[in-house]
Design a protein around this motif. Structure first.
Motif, PDB file in Angstrom:
ATOM      1  N   UNK A 196     125.361 -25.677  11.616  1.00 56.81           N
ATOM      2  CA  UNK A 196     125.439 -25.913  13.067  1.00 56.81           C
ATOM      3  C   UNK A 196     124.092 -25.801  13.766  1.00 56.81           C
ATOM      4  N   UNK A 243     131.045 -29.980  12.183  1.00 55.55           N
ATOM      5  CA  UNK A 243     129.605 -29.779  12.370  1.00 55.55           C
ATOM      6  C   UNK A 243     128.846 -31.028  11.956  1.00 55.55           C
ATOM      7  N   UNK A 244     129.281 -31.582  10.854  1.00 57.00           N
ATOM      8  CA  UNK A 244     128.606 -32.762  10.337  1.00 57.00           C
ATOM      9  C   UNK A 244     128.621 -33.889  11.354  1.00 57.00           C
ATOM     10  N   UNK A 249     122.890 -30.956   7.430  1.00 62.23           N
ATOM     11  CA  UNK A 249     123.785 -31.707   8.301  1.00 62.23           C
ATOM     12  C   UNK A 249     125.047 -30.920   8.594  1.00 62.23           C
ATOM     13  N   UNK A 250     125.369 -29.981   7.730  1.00 64.64           N
ATOM     14  CA  UNK A 250     126.563 -29.194   8.013  1.00 64.64           C
ATOM     15  C   UNK A 250     126.204 -27.791   8.447  1.00 64.64           C
ATOM     16  N   UNK A 271     115.900 -34.108   7.711  1.00 65.24           N
ATOM     17  CA  UNK A 271     117.290 -34.479   7.967  1.00 65.24           C
ATOM     18  C   UNK A 271     117.970 -35.028   6.733  1.00 65.24           C
ATOM     19  N   UNK A 288     129.023 -33.661  14.561  1.00 66.87           N
ATOM     20  CA  UNK A 288     128.167 -33.305  15.687  1.00 66.87           C
ATOM     21  C   UNK A 288     126.720 -33.622  15.396  1.00 66.87           C
ATOM     22  N   UNK A 289     126.288 -33.164  14.235  1.00 66.69           N
ATOM     23  CA  UNK A 289     124.883 -33.349  13.891  1.00 66.69           C
ATOM     24  C   UNK A 289     124.535 -34.818  13.822  1.00 66.69           C
ATOM     25  N   UNK A 290     125.372 -35.572  13.150  1.00 67.82           N
ATOM     26  CA  UNK A 290     125.087 -36.988  13.004  1.00 67.82           C
ATOM     27  C   UNK A 290     125.054 -37.665  14.350  1.00 67.82           C
ATOM     28  N   UNK A 311     124.349 -36.382  17.232  1.00 70.15           N
ATOM     29  CA  UNK A 311     123.177 -36.044  18.030  1.00 70.15           C
ATOM     30  C   UNK A 311     121.934 -36.714  17.445  1.00 70.15           C
ATOM     31  N   UNK A 312     121.885 -36.797  16.121  1.00 74.10           N
ATOM     32  CA  UNK A 312     120.737 -37.465  15.513  1.00 74.10           C
ATOM     33  C   UNK A 312     120.721 -38.935  15.882  1.00 74.10           C
ATOM     34  N   UNK A 366     119.568 -28.740  13.168  1.00 72.46           N
ATOM     35  CA  UNK A 366     118.525 -29.493  13.855  1.00 72.46           C
ATOM     36  C   UNK A 366     117.587 -28.590  14.642  1.00 72.46           C
TER      37      UNK A 366
END
Lengths: 192, 847
Positions: free
Chosen positions: A58, B684-685, A55-56, A49, B687-689, B691-692, A61
Motif C-alpha cells: 500500500x 491495493x494492486x 504494486x501490492x 515500479x 489502487x497502485x495501478x 494511480x500510476x 509508491x
C-alpha cells in the motif's frame, strides 16, 4: 564489467558507503544492475515500479518516491545506497563511523525522518490532517468510511499535537513515538 | 474432566452398545480374523469386506422361513466401526473447539491424546483387553499420506526453495545427529549399568534412537501460528519436520537392516552400502514424486471437460506416487511431499478456480481429520497393560537425551548455518526451534513395527516411545506458548496505546517489506534467475495450459485480467461486500454493548463472533477477534471512560492492511480461507495501478489527472441496514448508515464524542453532493473537506474503493473499471464515463 567496477570503486570512496561491507555493496550493486533496465547506471521510477511486490504494497509508491531527491527522476547507485543506509541496524560501535559532524543515516532520528517524509508530501516539515488522511486511506481497506477515517486522523493528530496547530511537526513526531523501538522496527537484518 | 460434555457421553454410550455384541462374538472367531479386527477401526474397507465375505460364505445358509429383516452386523462390521471411530474422533475435536478457554492454554493435540486415554479406558473397561489400537499399516497407508500431501501442496514454494539448504541441513544432519546421539548415549549408559540388565545391543539402541528422531510438526505449527513467528522460522520448522519424517523412516530402515544382519556381519562395506542406500532411498523417493508431479500437471492440462472430477486426480495421482515409492522401497513420504510441492504451481493455474478451492478444502478436511484421529489413537493405543514395561533408568535417560540433544543439535547447526546465511536465525528462534522438537505419530508407528523376535525389549521401547510422545506433546506443548510469549515480551516490553504508534508500526512494516523487495531479499542469485528463465521457456510450455500461460505474461496482463474479473463479478461482489460491512458494523455494535457493561466479558466475545459468522466468508473478522477482545479488555481495566478511543483503536486495527508478516500462512493446517488476503492484495494492486496510470497520463498528455471522485452512498449497505435497527437513523440522516458504526459508539460514550458527530454528517453530505454535480459548477466554498481535493490532485484514489461504492447496476461503472481497454480514446470520454447520472440516487439531492 569494467563499467561496474568503476562505479563500485567510485562508490566505495563515498562517505555513506562506509555503512556497507564490500560484499553487501557487490550484492546490492548486482540488484541495482538487474533493476536498471535502461542500463544507464541510474534507476527511474518505472524501474522501481517493475518490482511486482511493490504494486501490492500500500505504501509502495511513496517508498519509491523516497528514493528520489526532490525534483529528480533518476537515482544513481550512490543515491540508492544512501536511501538504503537508513535501514541498517544501529550498532554500538557505529558512532565512530559515518559523518564526522552529523549523525549517521541509520540513527534513530534519521529513521524517523524517513518515515516522516512518507507522510509529508509537501515537505513543509509538518504532517497536516490531509496528508495523514491520504496515508490512512492508502493503508486501510475499503470498508472504512471517510468520516470514520477522519475521526481517526483527528485523534491521531490530537495525540501528537502539542502546540495546537492541528498538524504534527517533526519534533512532535519524535516525541510521540519515543516509546517505539524504531531502531529495531526500521532495520533490516540482512543489511547488517 | 470438564471437557467431557453431554454429547460426548452420549456418544460413548452409543459406542459401548456397539462394542458389546462385537466383543462377545469376536471370541468365537478364528485367529486370523481376530488379528484383522484389531485394526478393524481403520482397516481398508476392501480387505475387511473380503474377509467378511469369506466368513459369511462359510456359514450355513439353511433357513426355514423367509425372514423379513435380518440383523447383519457382521456384514457391515468393519466399515461401520471405521466410520464410527472417525465420527468419535471428530466429535472429540468438536467438543474441544466449543470452549476456547481450554484450547488457549492446552494444545489441541494434547487434549486429543487425553481424550484418547478416556476412550481407551472405556474400551478396556468394557472389553478387558485392548481391542482397538493404531496399526502401523493403517497409519502409513491411510492416515499419513494426506497430511504430508497437504503440507506439500500448500508449501510456499519460493520460501521453501530459497531456504532449502538450511532445511536439508536440519532435516538430514539434524535427524542423523539426534538418532545417533540418543542411541549411542543410551548404549553408553547401559554399558555403564544405569538401567540394569536388558537384552538390547548397540544396534538396537541405534534403531531406537532413529525411530525417536522424527520431529512431529503438528503441535509446533499450531502454536507457531498463534504467536506470529516470522515466516523464515516457520518454513524452517515446517520444512524440517516434513523432510525429517522421510529421513527418519529411511534411517530406521537402514538400522533395521543392520539389526537383521547382525553385528557379526557388519563391516565397512556394509556401512558404506547403508549410507548409499540412505541417499538413494531419500532422493529416489523425491524423484518418484517429481515424476508423478509431471504426470499430474500434464493430466490437468486436459481435464477441462471433466471439471467435476478434476480435483480428484490430484488425490489419486499423489496417492499413487506414495504407493509407487513404497513399492520400490523408496521413501514414500519424500515422494508425496515432492509430488505436492512440484505440481502445485502448475495445477493451480491449469485447473478451474473452483476446483483449486475444492482441492484445498478437501485436503484440509482429510489432513485435519486424520491428524485428529492419529492423536486420539495415540491415546487409545496406550491403554494396554501388556505393553507397559517400566525401567526407570531407560525411560528417564531417553527423555533427557531426546530433549538435550535436540537443543544441542539445533544450536550447533544454526551456529554453523548462520555463518553463511543472509538472514541469521536469532537465539530466541533457536530456543523456539529446539523446544518445538515434539515427537508424534511417526515415532509411535515405527515403534509398533519393531519385530519382537529380533528385538526382545520391544515393549519397553514402545512404552518409552509413548512416554516421549506424551512428554513432548503435552508438557512441551503446554509450556511452549507461555515460553514464546515470555521471550517475546522480554524482547519488546511495551504495549501500544496510541493510535499514531499503531499506525506507524504498520507503516514501518510496510516500509520494510518494500525496501526488502527493492533489495531483492529473496535470492537475486544468477541461478534463481536462470531457473526462472528456464521455467518460463520450457517447463511452463509443457506443463501449463496455453491459456493459463498467456495470462501470466506480464503485469498488465494481470491487471487486465483483474479488471475483467471485477467487471464480471461485480454484482455479487457488491453484495458480498455489503454483507461484510453489515457484519462489521454489527461487530462494532456488540463491542459497544459489551463495553457498556464494562465487565470482563471479553472471553465471551469469540462465541458471539462465531455465532454471527454465518456466511463463512468473513474470515477477517474471526481473525481479528482475539486482538480486539484482548485490546478491549486491556483498555477496560485501564480506564473505563475512554470508550471512544477504544472504538477508534478497534476500527483502525481491524481495517489496516496487513503487511506480509501478519497474513495467516496458507499452509496452516487447521485454517482454510479462500483468498481473503488476496482480496486485499487485489485492492491495493488496483489502487497502485490506477494511480500510476493517472500520473503517467498526466505526465504524457499534459492533462490534469481525471477528476472522478464519486462518493456514492453505499446503497447495498444501506439496504441491509435500513431493514435493521438503524431504520430511524437513516431516515433522520440520509447517510446515517455510513455513520452507523461510529455514531453508535459515540452515543454510547457520549461526552466529547458528540462534537464529532455533526461535522461528519455535514462532510459526508458535501462529498456526496459533489460527485453528482458537474465539476466546474462546484463552488469554491464547497463544504468539501480539504483532504478530498488533495486526494484528487494526488491521484491516489482507490479505484476499488470507488468501485465498491458505486452502484453495481450502472453500466458506466463497468467501463470505468477498465481504463486500459479504452485508453485509446480521448481523456474526455474517459472522464465522461465517470459522470454518473444524478437521478440514480435521488436522496443525494435532498442533502
Amino acid at each position: 564489467p569494467l563499467w561496474c567496477d568503476k562505479v563500485l570503486l567510485r562508490a566505495s570512496r563515498r562517505v555513506e558507503i562506509a555503512y556497507f561491507s564490500h560484499s553487501q555493496i557487490t550484492r546490492l550493486y548486482s540488484r541495482f544492475h538487474s533493476l536498471d533496465k535502461g542500463e544507464n547506471g541510474a534507476l527511474s521510477r518505472e524501474d522501481f515500479q517493475r518490482i511486482p511486490e511493490l504494486a501490492i504494497n500500500p505504501l509502495g509508491d511513496r517508498i519509491i518516491n523516497a528514493f528520489f531527491p526532490e525534483g529528480e527522476d533518476q537515482v544513481n547507485f550512490r543515491g540508492f545506497m544512501r536511501t538504503l543506509a537508513h535501514f541498517r541496524p544501529v550498532e554500538d560501535n557505529e558512532k565512530s563511523k559515518g559523518h564526522d559532524a552529523s549523525e549517521p543515516l541509520n540513527s534513530r532520528n534519521n529513521k524517523l525522518l524517513f518515515a516522516f517524509r512518507l507522510y509529508d508530501l509537501d515537505r513543509d516539515d509538518k504532517i497536516s490532517r490531509d496528508e495523514l488522511l491520504q496515508v490512512l486511506r492508502m493503508m486501510v481497506g475499503v470498508n472504512i468510511s471517510d468520516e470514520q477515517l477522519g475521526s481517526i486522523a483527528d485523534r491521531t493528530i490530537q495525540e501528537a499535537d502539542t502546540n495546537g496547530d492541528m498538524s504534527i511537526s517533526f519534533s512532535e513526531f519524535i516525541k510521540v513515538l519515543e516509546k517505539v523501538d524504531v531502531e529495531q522496527k526500521m532495520s533490516i537484518r540482512f543489511l547488517h | 474432566m470438564a471437557v467431557l460434555r453431554r454429547p460426548e457421553c452420549l456418544l460413548l454410550t452409543a459406542l459401548l452398545l456397539f462394542c458389546w455384541p462385537y466383543s462377545s462374538s469376536a471370541l468365537q472367531w478364528d485367529e486370523d480374523l481376530n488379528v484383522e479386527l484389531r485394526d478393524a477401526d481403520n482397516a481398508t474397507a476392501e480387505t475387511s469386506l473380503n474377509k467378511q465375505g469369506n466368513q459369511t460364505e462359510h456359514a450355513p445358509a439353511t433357513i426355514d422361513t423367509l425372514p423379513i429383516v435380518t440383523w447383519k452386523w457382521h456384514h457391515v462390521e468393519a466399515p461401520y466401526l471405521v466410520a464410527l471411530w472417525v465420527l468419535v474422533c471428530w466429535l472429540c475435536k468438536l467438543v474441544f473447539e466449543l470452549n476456547h478457554r481450554v484450547t488457549n492454554i492446552f494444545p489441541e493435540s494434547g487434549l486429543l491424546i487425553l481424550i484418547g486415554f478416556v476412550l481407551g479406558g472405556i474400551v478396556w473397561g468394557a472389553d478387558k483387553k485392548a481391542t482397538f489400537a493404531l496399526q502401523p499399516t493403517t497409519f502409513f497407508y491411510y492416515l499419513l499420506p494426506q497430511i504430508i500431501l497437504d503440507a506439500g501442496y500448500c508449501m510456499p514454494n519460493k520460501l521453501f526453495f530459497s531456504n532449502m539448504g538450511a532445511i536439508l541441513v536440519y532435516a538430514v544432519i539434524g535427524t542423523c545427529w539426534n538418532a545417533g546421539a540418543v542411541g549411542i548415549s543410551l548404549w553408553g549408559c547401559y554399558e555403564g549399568g544405569a538401567m540394569g540388565h536388558l537384552e538390547i545391543g548397540f544396534l538396537q539402541f541405534l534403531l531406537f534412537g532413529s525411530l525417536l528422531s522424527a520431529v512431529d510438526p503438528v503441535a509446533v505449527i499450531a502454536v507457531f501460528e498463534e504467536v506470529h513467528v516470522n515466516e523464515v522460522l516457520f518454513i524452517l520448522v515446517f520444512g524440517e519436520s516434513l523432510l525429517n519424517d522421510g529421513v527418519t523412516v529411511v534411517l530406521y530402515n537402514v538400522c533395521d537392516a543392520f539389526v537383521s544382519l547382525g553385528a557379526a556381519k557388519i563391516n565397512a562395506a556394509e556401512i558404506i552400502k547403508g549410507i548409499i542406500s540412505f541417499f538413494v532411498v531419500a532422493f529416489g523417493g523425491a524423484l518418484v514424486g517429481v515424476i508423478f508431479a509431471i504426470i499430474l500437471c500434464l493430466l490437468t492440462r486436459c481435464t477441462k471437460n471433466i471439471q467435476i472430477i478434476e480435483a480428484g486426480f490430484i488425490f489419486v495421482i499423489s496417492y499413487l506416487s506414495y504407493l509407487t515409492a513404497e513399492m520400490l522401497s523408496l521413501s514414500a513420504i519424500m515422494a508425496i511431499t515432492f509430488c505436492g510441492v512440484c505440481s502445485q504451481k502448475y495445477i493451480n493455474v491449469n485447473m478451474d478456480e473452483r476446483s483449486v478451492n475444492t482441492v484445498r478444502y478437501a485436503m484440509k478436511v482429510f489432513a485435519n481429520g486424520s491428524e485428529t484421529m492419529i492423536f486420539v489413537f495415540l491415546g487409545i493405543s496406550a491403554i494396554d497393560p501388556a505393553i507397559w514395561v517400566w525401567n526407570t533408568g531407560f525411560i528417564l535417560l531417553t527423555l533427557l537425551f531426546v530433549f538435550v540433544y535436540r537443543i544441542m543439535g539445533v544450536f550447533f547447526l544454526t551456529w554453523f548455518l548462520n555463518k553463511t546465511r543472509l538472514v541469521p536465525v536469532e537465539t530466541i528462534e533457536q530456543v523456539i526451534m529446539s523446544y518445538g522438537g515434539l515427537r508424534g505419530g511417526v515415532a509411535y508407528a515405527l515403534a509398533t513395527v519393531l519385530d519382537p523376535v529380533k528385538i526382545k525389549e520391544k515393549n519397553l521401547m514402545l512404552c518409552t516411545t509413548f512416554l516421549v510422545i506424551y512428554f513432548t506433546v503435552v508438557l512441551q506443548g503446554v509450556t511452549m506458548k507461555p515460553l514464546v510469549k515470555w521471550l517475546k515480551v522480554k524482547r519488546s516490553a511495551q504495549s501500544e496505546l496510541k493510535l499514531i504508534e499503531k499506525l506507524n508500526n504498520r507503516t514501518f512494516e510496510h516500509t520494510l517489506c518494500a525496501v526488502e523487495d527493492i533489495c531483492g531479499r529473496i535470492g537475486d542469485n544468477w541461478w534463481i534467475r536462470g531457473w526462472n528463465r528456464f521455467e518460463q521457456k520450457w517447463i511452463c510450455r509443457y506443463l501449463m495450459k496455453p491459456s493459463a500461460r498467456k495470462s501470466q505474461d506480464y503485469l498488465f496482463g494481470v491487471f487486465h485480467q483483474l479488471n475483467l474479473e471485477d467487471a464480471v463479478n461485480y454484482v455479487s461482489e457488491g453484495e458480498r461486500r455489503g454483507s461484510l460491512a453489515f457484519m462489521r458494523s454489527e461487530d462494532a455494535a456488540s463491542v459497544d454493548f459489551k463495553k457498556k457493561f464494562g465487565t470482563d466479558m471479553s472471553d465471551i466475545m469469540p462465541d458471539i463472533m462465531v455465532n454471527t459468522d454465518f456466511n463463512g466468508l468473513d474470515v477477517s473478522i474471526r481473525e481479528s477477534v482475539p486482538s480486539v477482545s484482548l485490546e478491549i479488555h486491556e483498555n477496560d481495566t485501564k480506564n473505563l471512560r475512554n470508550n471512544n478511543d477504544v472504538n477508534v483503536h478497534h476500527l483502525l486495527q481491524q481495517h489496516l492492511y496487513k503487511s506480509r508478516k501478519h497474513h495467516r500462512h496458507k499452509y496452516s493446517r487447521s485454517h482454510f480461507s479462500i483468498n481473503q488476503s488476496e482480496d486485499e492484495v487485489q485492492e491495493i494492486f488496483q489502487r497502485t495501478m490506477r494511480s500510476r496510470l493517472e500520473s503517467f497520463k498526466s505526465a504524457k498528455m499534459g492533462v490534469a489527472p481525471a477528476k472522478k471522485i464519486s462518493k456514492h452512498p453505499q446503497k447495498d449497505r444501506q439496504q441491509k441496514m435500513s431493514n435493521g435497527k438503524s431504520l430511524d437513523k437513516s431516515k433522520a440522516h440520509p447517510y446515517g448508515d455510513e455513520d452507523f458504526e461510529f455514531s453508535d459508539g459515540n452515543s454510547a460514550s457520549g461526552g466529547e464524542a458528540a462534537t464529532y458527530q455533526t461535522p461528519y454528517y455535514y462532510r459526508v453530505a458535501g462529498i456526496v453532493n459533489r460527485a453528482f454535480m458537474p465539476e466546474m459548477d462546484t463552488p469554491p466554498t464547497m463544504r468539501t473537506p480539504p483532504w478530498l481535493s488533495q486526494a484528487e490532485t494526488d491521484g491516489s484514489v482507490a479505484p476499488s474503493q470507488r468501485a465498491q461504492r458505486s452502484l453495481p447496476w450502472s453500466p458506466s461503472n463497468i467501463r470505468r473499471l477498465a481504463p486500459l481497454r479504452i485508453s485509446n480514446r480521448s481523456t474526455d470520454s474517459f472522464i465522461m464515463a465517470d459522470v454518473v447520472k444524478p437521478p440514480e440516487n435521488p436522496e443525494d439531492r435532498v442533502a
